[in-house]
Design an enzyme around this catalytic site. Sequence first.
Site, PDB file in Angstrom:
ATOM      1  N   TRP A   3       0.817  -1.220   0.000  1.00  0.00           N
ATOM      2  CA  TRP A   3       0.000   0.000   0.000  1.00  0.00           C
ATOM      3  C   TRP A   3       0.848   1.266   0.000  1.00  0.00           C
ATOM      4  CZ3 TRP A   3      -0.255  -3.817   3.810  1.00  0.00           C
ATOM      5  CH2 TRP A   3       0.563  -3.602   4.920  1.00  0.00           C
ATOM      6  N   GLU A  16      -4.871   0.906   6.584  1.00  0.00           N
ATOM      7  CA  GLU A  16      -4.753   1.546   7.897  1.00  0.00           C
ATOM      8  C   GLU A  16      -5.658   0.888   8.933  1.00  0.00           C
ATOM      9  OE1 GLU A  16      -2.515   3.473   8.731  1.00  0.00           O
ATOM     10  OE2 GLU A  16      -1.742   4.224   6.837  1.00  0.00           O
ATOM     11  N   LEU A  59      -7.177 -12.042  12.506  1.00  0.00           N
ATOM     12  CA  LEU A  59      -6.650 -10.706  12.764  1.00  0.00           C
ATOM     13  C   LEU A  59      -7.050 -10.177  14.133  1.00  0.00           C
ATOM     14  CD1 LEU A  59      -6.915  -8.585   9.471  1.00  0.00           C
ATOM     15  CD2 LEU A  59      -4.886  -9.052  10.830  1.00  0.00           C
ATOM     16  N   GLY A  60      -8.181 -10.675  14.662  1.00  0.00           N
ATOM     17  CA  GLY A  60      -8.632 -10.210  15.969  1.00  0.00           C
ATOM     18  C   GLY A  60      -9.239  -8.818  15.920  1.00  0.00           C
ATOM     19  N   TYR A  61      -9.641  -8.323  17.110  1.00  0.00           N
ATOM     20  CA  TYR A  61     -10.264  -7.007  17.227  1.00  0.00           C
ATOM     21  C   TYR A  61     -11.329  -6.827  16.135  1.00  0.00           C
ATOM     22  CZ  TYR A  61      -6.346  -6.055  20.322  1.00  0.00           C
ATOM     23  OH  TYR A  61      -5.444  -6.106  21.346  1.00  0.00           O
ATOM     24  N   TYR A  99      -5.467   9.553  13.412  1.00  0.00           N
ATOM     25  CA  TYR A  99      -4.341   9.017  12.652  1.00  0.00           C
ATOM     26  C   TYR A  99      -4.773   8.544  11.266  1.00  0.00           C
ATOM     27  CZ  TYR A  99      -1.042   5.555  10.955  1.00  0.00           C
ATOM     28  OH  TYR A  99      -0.198   4.842  10.150  1.00  0.00           O
ATOM     29  N   ASP A 117       1.742   8.342  14.691  1.00  0.00           N
ATOM     30  CA  ASP A 117       1.684   6.980  15.218  1.00  0.00           C
ATOM     31  C   ASP A 117       2.831   6.806  16.212  1.00  0.00           C
ATOM     32  OD1 ASP A 117       3.965   6.811  13.672  1.00  0.00           O
ATOM     33  OD2 ASP A 117       3.305   5.084  12.497  1.00  0.00           O
ATOM     34  N   CYS A 171      15.073   5.210  14.245  1.00  0.00           N
ATOM     35  CA  CYS A 171      14.788   5.590  15.640  1.00  0.00           C
ATOM     36  C   CYS A 171      13.907   4.521  16.281  1.00  0.00           C
ATOM     37  CB  CYS A 171      14.105   6.959  15.675  1.00  0.00           C
ATOM     38  SG  CYS A 171      14.084   7.717  17.323  1.00  0.00           S
ATOM     39  N   CYS A 178      21.538   5.397  15.605  1.00  0.00           N
ATOM     40  CA  CYS A 178      21.731   6.850  15.636  1.00  0.00           C
ATOM     41  C   CYS A 178      22.790   7.332  14.644  1.00  0.00           C
ATOM     42  CB  CYS A 178      22.090   7.298  17.052  1.00  0.00           C
ATOM     43  SG  CYS A 178      20.773   6.957  18.256  1.00  0.00           S
ATOM     44  N   CYS A 181      21.160   8.397  11.498  1.00  0.00           N
ATOM     45  CA  CYS A 181      19.993   9.278  11.601  1.00  0.00           C
ATOM     46  C   CYS A 181      20.304  10.674  11.058  1.00  0.00           C
ATOM     47  CB  CYS A 181      19.544   9.384  13.056  1.00  0.00           C
ATOM     48  SG  CYS A 181      18.080  10.430  13.267  1.00  0.00           S
ATOM     49  N   CYS A 187      19.541  16.028  18.116  1.00  0.00           N
ATOM     50  CA  CYS A 187      18.676  15.164  18.923  1.00  0.00           C
ATOM     51  C   CYS A 187      19.021  15.291  20.402  1.00  0.00           C
ATOM     52  CB  CYS A 187      18.820  13.711  18.471  1.00  0.00           C
ATOM     53  SG  CYS A 187      17.827  12.562  19.455  1.00  0.00           S
TER      54      CYS A 187
END
Length: 314
Positions: A3, A16, A59-61, A99, A117, A171, A178, A181, A187
């Site tokens: 996706w 999502e 998948l549950g929920y 979100y 997120d 991260c 790091c 990054c 940071c």
Amino acid sequence: MPWKGLKDPYKIWLSEIILQQTRVDQGEKYYLNLIKTYPTIQDLADARDEDVFRLWQGLGYYSRCRNLLHTARFIAAEWHGEFPGEYQQIRALKGVGDYTAAAIASFAYGLPYAVVDGNVIRVLSRYFGLQQEADSASGKRYFQELAQQCLDITSPAEYNQAMMDLGATICKPRLPICAQCPLKRDCVALKTNRLAELPLKRKRTKVLAVNLYFSLYESSTHLLITKRTKASIWKDLYAFPESEHPPEHGIPIPEKFEQLLSHRKVSGHFFRFEIHKKSALPEFPGSLWVAKKNLRDYAFPRLILSFLEKYDYL
């Protein structure tokens, strides 16, 4: 991720919803199966509940699946099958939170809404060295406002994807890389050696242990299943007659099966009852005497599905 980079709001929405409580590696196959079976939102709206639940199985929920069907049918009826294109319209859809609405609005329509997120929160918390709890109601509002302030409104889709990718690949919660990054110079967490403690989180809610006892009434060819109609996480799914105490006279199956939910650890214990004729079955609300060869036509919770697979009912 299949996706990633898409502009189709239907496919973004579907991905999502799947990823709300599911890891990417687990959710990908479900996404591909659903898109193949229901290539448009109208196809999903026209589908039978049972068929969609079966594809969702594992998948549950399941409230996500019920909301998915409700929203697909709402868009088919009220928006003539066209996904709404404004943030507030998207946010008003059932099962769509801040979100998901921001993800659809920015990725599909290029609208300036920041996606927040766990990955984004972790980057922001460490970069700015924040003492704000990330999982409190006030903390969520704080990070949403901060993310919106940081958003590149000229390229919201690219910015949002970059922030999520940075959190997912560099991260990371443990052992962040790091040295690679692009934000390492400024940071605060890296400078003050606080990477492990950020983002701050409240104490976890204690997980409650729940024992359920299932009775398997079966013949050589058939099995009794019941549809759960009461409001619960397993509503509209099939299981077996259940109780909170071990049933009398049943033959216990030694192995127990477990399913970890958000604040509960459910342990399922199974007891077998041999039935030689249908007239000997006890009565249970919503019960069905189903041929074992047809069990794949019904959607079961993960705990029940694990049992059926383990003992070769499926």
